[in-house]
Each structure stands twice: as C-alpha cells, then as structure tokens.
Scaffold this motif. Structure first.
Motif, PDB file in Angstrom:
ATOM      1  N   ALA A 134       0.833  -1.204   0.000  1.00 47.48           N
ATOM      2  CA  ALA A 134       0.000   0.000   0.000  1.00 47.48           C
ATOM      3  C   ALA A 134       0.868   1.254   0.000  1.00 47.48           C
ATOM      4  CB  ALA A 134      -0.926  -0.008   1.216  1.00 47.48           C
ATOM      5  N   ALA A 150       2.330   1.716  -3.481  1.00 51.90           N
ATOM      6  CA  ALA A 150       1.313   2.231  -4.404  1.00 51.90           C
ATOM      7  C   ALA A 150       1.073   3.714  -4.159  1.00 51.90           C
ATOM      8  CB  ALA A 150       0.016   1.444  -4.244  1.00 51.90           C
ATOM      9  N   ASN A 166       3.093   5.833  -6.114  1.00 53.13           N
ATOM     10  CA  ASN A 166       2.751   5.746  -7.536  1.00 53.13           C
ATOM     11  C   ASN A 166       1.559   6.600  -7.908  1.00 53.13           C
ATOM     12  OD1 ASN A 166       3.449   2.990  -9.492  1.00 53.13           O
ATOM     13  ND2 ASN A 166       4.599   3.455  -7.669  1.00 53.13           N
ATOM     14  N   ASN A 167       0.473   6.404  -7.166  1.00 55.69           N
ATOM     15  CA  ASN A 167      -0.812   6.955  -7.590  1.00 55.69           C
ATOM     16  C   ASN A 167      -1.747   7.034  -6.390  1.00 55.69           C
ATOM     17  OD1 ASN A 167      -3.321   7.432  -8.672  1.00 55.69           O
ATOM     18  ND2 ASN A 167      -3.151   5.909 -10.301  1.00 55.69           N
ATOM     19  N   LYS A 180      -4.540   8.629  -5.930  1.00 55.07           N
ATOM     20  CA  LYS A 180      -5.969   8.529  -6.205  1.00 55.07           C
ATOM     21  C   LYS A 180      -6.400   7.061  -6.231  1.00 55.07           C
ATOM     22  CE  LYS A 180      -9.444  10.463  -9.300  1.00 55.07           C
ATOM     23  NZ  LYS A 180     -10.080  11.284  -8.265  1.00 55.07           N
ATOM     24  N   MET A 181      -5.582   6.261  -6.902  1.00 57.24           N
ATOM     25  CA  MET A 181      -5.874   4.833  -6.979  1.00 57.24           C
ATOM     26  C   MET A 181      -5.842   4.202  -5.588  1.00 57.24           C
ATOM     27  SD  MET A 181      -3.746   1.919  -6.822  1.00 57.24           S
ATOM     28  CE  MET A 181      -3.776   0.238  -7.438  1.00 57.24           C
ATOM     29  N   ARG A 201      -6.460   5.588  -2.683  1.00 58.59           N
ATOM     30  CA  ARG A 201      -7.672   5.934  -1.932  1.00 58.59           C
ATOM     31  C   ARG A 201      -8.873   5.151  -2.437  1.00 58.59           C
ATOM     32  NH1 ARG A 201      -5.258  11.163  -1.786  1.00 58.59           N
ATOM     33  NH2 ARG A 201      -6.231  11.725  -3.750  1.00 58.59           N
ATOM     34  N   ALA A 202      -8.904   4.931  -3.753  1.00 56.63           N
ATOM     35  CA  ALA A 202     -10.014   4.167  -4.326  1.00 56.63           C
ATOM     36  C   ALA A 202     -10.000   2.719  -3.836  1.00 56.63           C
ATOM     37  CB  ALA A 202      -9.959   4.214  -5.851  1.00 56.63           C
ATOM     38  N   GLN A 203      -8.840   2.263  -3.345  1.00 56.22           N
ATOM     39  CA  GLN A 203      -8.762   0.908  -2.789  1.00 56.22           C
ATOM     40  C   GLN A 203      -9.025   0.915  -1.282  1.00 56.22           C
ATOM     41  OE1 GLN A 203      -8.782  -1.192  -5.023  1.00 56.22           O
ATOM     42  NE2 GLN A 203      -8.037   0.127  -6.665  1.00 56.22           N
ATOM     43  N   GLY A 204      -9.438   2.066  -0.761  1.00 60.97           N
ATOM     44  CA  GLY A 204      -9.806   2.123   0.648  1.00 60.97           C
ATOM     45  C   GLY A 204      -8.633   2.313   1.585  1.00 60.97           C
ATOM     46  N   ILE A 205      -7.528   2.821   1.048  1.00 60.07           N
ATOM     47  CA  ILE A 205      -6.344   3.020   1.883  1.00 60.07           C
ATOM     48  C   ILE A 205      -6.170   4.514   2.140  1.00 60.07           C
ATOM     49  CG2 ILE A 205      -3.845   2.728   2.001  1.00 60.07           C
ATOM     50  CD1 ILE A 205      -4.314   0.473  -0.190  1.00 60.07           C
ATOM     51  N   SER A 206      -5.895   4.856   3.385  1.00 56.83           N
ATOM     52  CA  SER A 206      -5.648   6.254   3.718  1.00 56.83           C
ATOM     53  C   SER A 206      -4.241   6.629   3.274  1.00 56.83           C
ATOM     54  CB  SER A 206      -5.809   6.469   5.219  1.00 56.83           C
ATOM     55  OG  SER A 206      -5.148   7.649   5.601  1.00 56.83           O
TER      56      SER A 206
END
Ligand SMILES: Nc1ncnc2c1ncn2[C@@H]1O[C@H](COP(=O)(O)OP(=O)(O)OP(=O)(O)O)[C@@H](O)[C@H]1O
Ligand SMILES: [Mg+2]
Lengths: 265, 330
Positions: B184, B187, B190-191, B193-194, B196-201
């Motif tokens: 996490a 990532a 890297n990105n 936005k992606m 956060r979209a995976q539910g990671i703060s």
C-alpha cells in the motif's frame, strides 16, 4: 441501493470562478440498475460521481448506500462500497507495480492492510484465470509492470480490479473516452459483460449517445447540475439519438453541447 | 591503504542504512525529504549522550531510531495535516532539529573515545575485543602478522558490525515491502488517487513511510557517531546529498531490476561512495572541498539521462539513418 438526496456542490464559492456544479441533485438507484449518464460539457456528470466517491465533501445533501449514510465519510472510507474506473487510464493503476500486485491491492479494497504477505499463491492462480478471461494475453505477464501496458489493457485491468471484490456500485466515468474506437468498443463490451454477469449496480458516464442507448437498463441526462431526464426499460430501449437530442432541447431550452459527444456514428 | 579501504567499507555500510532511509522517501514515496539532515544528527546525539552516561550501546541505537520515527512523524503531520509542501515540511523539521539536537547534546560536540580515561563502550567494542582474543589464541607468526593486524583493527570489527546490521535491516525492509501494508505504501508513491479508491488512507501511508525513513536515518546517525567516535551538531549537513549520491551510484552499478537487487544496490552504492571519497582524499583533496565534489557528482548523475539523450541526438544528426535505431534503443 443508492440514494443521493438534494446534493449541492459549488466550486470556488465567493470568487469570480464560482461554479455551481451540483444544484439539488436527486438520484435513486435500485439494486441491479445499470445507468448510462449523458449530458453536455460541464453538466456535472463527473462531479456527481466524485460526490459519491467522496473526493471532497458536498455542501449540502445526503448520500445513502445500501442503508448506510456515507455523507460524512472521506474518500478511502467509501471505497468498500465503490468500484471505480476513471477516464484517464493512468489513474486506476499503480504504474510501477506488477499486474498481480495491482490486483492484490484491489482484492483487499476496503480491508485493513496488515503485515500479512501482500499476495498469496492461491490468489496468483485466481488472477491468472481471471486475466485469461480478458483475452489480452495478460495472464502470461502477471509480473509485468502496469506502466508498460497500453491504455486499453490498463483500462481492462482497472475494470477487473474495480469488480474483483464486488462493489455495491460500479462507477465508470467516460472510461473508454481515451481509447481508440476499436479498443473502446472492446472495453465497453467487457464492462457490459462484467456488470450483467455479476448483476452489478452501475453508473456509466459516456459521451457516446449510441452506447448510452445500447447499454444498461436506464438512462439519465444531466444539465446544470441536475438530472433533467430519466428513462428505464422499454421506453429506454426505444430511444434514438434524435429523440434524445430533441428531449434535451425541449427540457433545457438550449442546444445540446458536448465537444466529445458523438451525435451520429 | 588496506586500513583506509576497510574504514571506507565500514563507514559506507553504516551510511548504507541512511541511504536505505532516503530510498524509502525519494524512490518509494516519491518525495524529497530533507528532515534526514536533522534526524541523522538527532540519532548521533541521542546515542552519544546515552552511551556516555553508561547505557548499553545497542539500547542507545534503539532510542535513536525511536527519535527518528518522531522526527519523521512531525514532517509527515506538517505535510499531510497542515498541507505544507513536503519539501518545506522537511526543511522546517530539519531546522527545528538543529535546536533540539543542541539541547540533547548540551554542546556542539560529544566525544566517544575508545581509549583513555573516559573511554566508552560502543557496539563495536565487544566485536573488537572478540577479534583480539581470537587472534591472541594463535601465535603471531611473523609472516602473517599484517593479516592479524587487519583482523584486530577497529575498522575490521566496524565492518563486521556494519555487514550484520545492513543485512538484518535489508531483510526486514524486503519483508516489509512485500506485506499488504508495504504494498500500500509503494502504491501511494505511484498513484494516490488509486490508493484511496482501494480504501487506503494515503495520509496514513505517508506518515508511516516518513517515520520509517527517518527512523533508519537516525539509526544510521547513531552508528556513524560511534564509528567516528564523536557526535557533532554539524554531522547532518549535506547528508541528503550523500544519501542521493550513494543511491544513484548503486542504481547505476547494480541496477533496480528487482527489489532484492535494489536493496543490494543501496548498500553497494553507499560503500562505493565512501571508497571514492577515501581515494580522492588520499589523492590530496581537501576535506572542505568534499561537499562540492559530492554535489557536482550528484548533479552529473541526475542529469545523466538528459546528457545521454542529447548525445544520442548529436550522433543521430551525424549518422543520419543509422542513428534512428540508436535513438530508439537509447
Ligand atoms: N475540482 C473542481 N474545481 C473547480 N471546478 C470544478 C471542479 N470539478 C468540476 N468543476 C466544474 O464543475 C462543472 C461540472 O464539471 P464536471 O466535470 O462534473 O462536468 P461533466 O459533466 O463531467 O463534463 P464533461 O463532459 O466535460 O466531462 C464544470 O464547470 C467544471 O469546470
Ligand atoms: Mg466529466
């Protein structure tokens, strides 16, 4: 499944750039609804999806997903409910990470990240099978960095990631707009298949009226931050591009304007 | 000469911990964090003050690591909560660290002598004693005396400790970035936005990564202070550039194909950097010119891709057709 009630959002309030992007928007989705969203430039389509995703807090209104009020939750807290695919193929994946690592991140959407190993052998086998269904040869490139994939491959992968863990609602924001026509058609077909196979509830923004008519059981048209037209079932199936344009002029009192909108073929 | 090289290797390995810390932010999280210039000194300061008051040197290192974690936390909070740009957040914490470091030390320099009346025990002392004991058991046959001398030297025991520590830390790092949490964090670099979209703060990931990075850097400072036998308020100045130089040298020499390889590259890069410095010093470069030398080296390394590109273009202009393929390859 989803209730958006009287949503308001104004950008740059109190400045010369003030923009009312959502203006008392109301939307209710039933479970299994597959909704195509169309509308002119700046109508608020992306803003509606962003409001739902929690990219920023809304000014007013309530958002309820499957009985849970998520209005006050921030973006990452809403992720358990939502699968998202963006217009920009770069946005949905981590470029410097492997295909399988991206999938592993998505499989754990909304779950706590622990000190357990980030990807298991069993997962790897599942991913291989799933990737094979895309028919893009990605199943043999599981350890390839996603940054090396083409836009279409990345979008297909993002779609797979968004639905790997079944979302309550799948959000597709012009997710084929950046692709060449052939790839776009393929990705759209794949989206349709994934949605119907899994009985997903989905909102799909598209600039292609034909696609909007062809896909989904429901169509909504937006203008000035509101939904101005909403059709379902048979009535939707019988729509034509011309009748839609006519409808737009009739309700909004202006010409339909979207520079990316494909009015004919 | 052998001793100089041994010393360079030992120091390089200890700086390698710092290089790894820089890698976490500069490469993995994709932010240039200047906090390290402060936290490396904090690490040295805490180790020095604890060791001179008779506390176990390994425990002192652990305390230094803890202080580094806090330093990283401060920068991370400035950046994520107060929305101050990462670079500026680092500069703020680094500046604050200067005063704090002086407070910790009470003066600008704390010696950690290994001989004399107020000698102290460092992490290297037991290894050094052990080496001397081992060698003492053999008869110094005159022919191999130079060999025994090396084994008994301070630099040799420091090198052993350095190897042990860098291996342990690299293994832990390798494991960590393979976990769900580690993935996490990668990532996030890297990105966002992606992620956060995976539910990671992303906020939490940035906080954790900056903390770990500065924890390692402070730990490195603690070892360096013990190796050079003093902690100094100035010891952090220019450290970010040294870290970057080591990181880039490693990447060029060893490569970054896999994470394992990358970790080896970081340690090798730090060692090679120290050997280069030792050699240019032996060749007569003044110590005061070193920072200029390092800065120029890093500048050259960072502009290498651009220079390569330019060269390719010049070549392709000359060679016309044949060079088109070279362009593609380059
Ligand atoms: N983050 C933002 N900051 C300021 N203004 C914004 C922001 N996001 C959207 N807007 C403005 O809100 C309005 C609605 O934008 P939105 O992106 O929702 O339109 P859209 O319907 O998706 O249009 P398009 O077809 O061009 O994508 C536009 O005027 C846009 O400029
Ligand atoms: Mg849009």
């Amino acid at each position: 499944m989803l209730k958006m009630i009287d949503i308001h959002k104004t950008f740059n309030a109190g400045t010369v750039n003030e923009k009312k992007a959502l203006n008392g928007l109301n939307l209710t989705l039933e479970k299994g609804d597959f909704v195509a969203v169309i509308g002119g430039n700046g109508a608020g389509k992306s803003t509606m999806l962003n409001a739902l995703s929690g990219v920023w807090p809304v000014d007013k209104g309530e958002i309820i997903v499957d009985g849970v009020n998520i209005t006050k939750k921030v973006e990452h807290q809403r992720a358990p409910y939502l699968g998202r695919v963006f217009q920009d193929p770069m946005m949905g994946t981590a470029a410097n990470m492997e295909i399988q690592e991206n999938l592993a991140l998505a499989l754990r959407r909304g779950q706590k990240r622990t000190l357990r190993w980030g990807i298991t052998e069993k997962e790897r086998r599942e991913y291989k099978e799933l990737l094979a269904t895309l028919d893009l040869g990605l199943e043999n490139r599981m350890t390839t960095k996603v940054g090396l994939l083409s836009g279409g491959q990345r979008q297909a992968l993002t779609l797979l990631m968004a639905t790997l863990r079944q979302p309550k609602i799948l959000l597709l924001d012009e997710h084929t707009a950046a692709l060449d026509p052939k790839t776009a058609a393929k990705v759209l077909e794949l989206s349709d298949k994934i949605i119907s196979d899994n009985g997903l509830t989905a909102l799909m923004v598209t600039h292609n009226m034909k696609d909007a008519i062809k896909h989904g059981n429901r169509l909504i048209m937006m203008n000035n931050g509101q939904i101005i037209f909403d059709v379902k079932g048979e009535e939707k199936k019988n729509l034509t591009v011309n009748s839609l344009l006519q409808k737009f002029t009739e309700i909004s009192g202006s010409e339909f304007a979207n520079d990316r909108m494909l009015l004919s073929e | 000469m052998v001793n100089i090289i041994l010393g360079a290797i030992a120091l390089g390995l200890l700086w390698g911990i710092m290089t790894l810390g820089v890698h976490l932010t500069y490469r993995i999280l994709d932010v240039a964090d200047l906090t390290v210039e402060g936290t490396i000194t904090t690490g040295g300061a805490i180790a020095a003050i604890m060791i001179t008051s008779g506390i176990n040197p390994w425990l002192s290192c652990l305390a230094a690591l803890g202080a580094g974690l806090i330093g990283g936390l401060v920068t991370a909070l400035l950046h994520t909560k107060l929305k101050i740009p990462a670079l500026l957040s680092g500069i703020l914490t680094m500046t604050a660290c200067y005063s704090i470091n002086l407070r910790i030390m009470g003066k600008a320099n704390i010696p950690l002598p290994s001989t004399g009346s107020n000698k102290v025990e460092t992490v290297f002392t037991p290894v050094h004693e052990l080496m001397k004991k081992l060698v003492g058991e053999y008869d110094d046959s005159a022919s191999a005396a130079w060999f025994y001398d090396i084994i008994c030297s301070k630099n040799f025991s420091a090198m052993l400790v350095g190897i042990l520590v860098i291996i342990v830390i690299s293994v832990i790092t390798y494991w960590f970035f393979g976990t769900e949490l580690g993935c996490a964090i990668r990532a996030t670099g890297n990105n966002q936005k992606m992620v956060r979209a995976q539910g990671i703060s992303t906020t939490l990931m940035i906080i954790i990564c900056l903390m770990l990075s500065n924890g390692l850097v402070a730990l490195s400072g603690a070892f360096i202070a013990q190796y050079q036998a003093y902690a100094d308020i100035q010891m952090g100045i220019g450290s970010i550039v040294i870290g970057l130089a080591s990181l880039i040298i490693g990447e060029v020499l060893i490569g970054t194909k896999t994470f394992k390889r990358n970790l080896v590259a970081l340690a090798v890069g730090a060692v090679v950097y120290r050997i280069i410095i030792a050699l240019v010093m032996a060749a007569g470069m003044a110590a005061n010119d070193l920072k200029l030398f390092t800065a120029i080296t890093v500048t050259l390394c960072l502009s290498l891709p651009l220079i390569k590109d330019k060269l390719n273009k010049i070549v392709s202009k000359r060679n016309g057709e044949a060079a088109v393929t070279a362009e593609k390859e380059g």
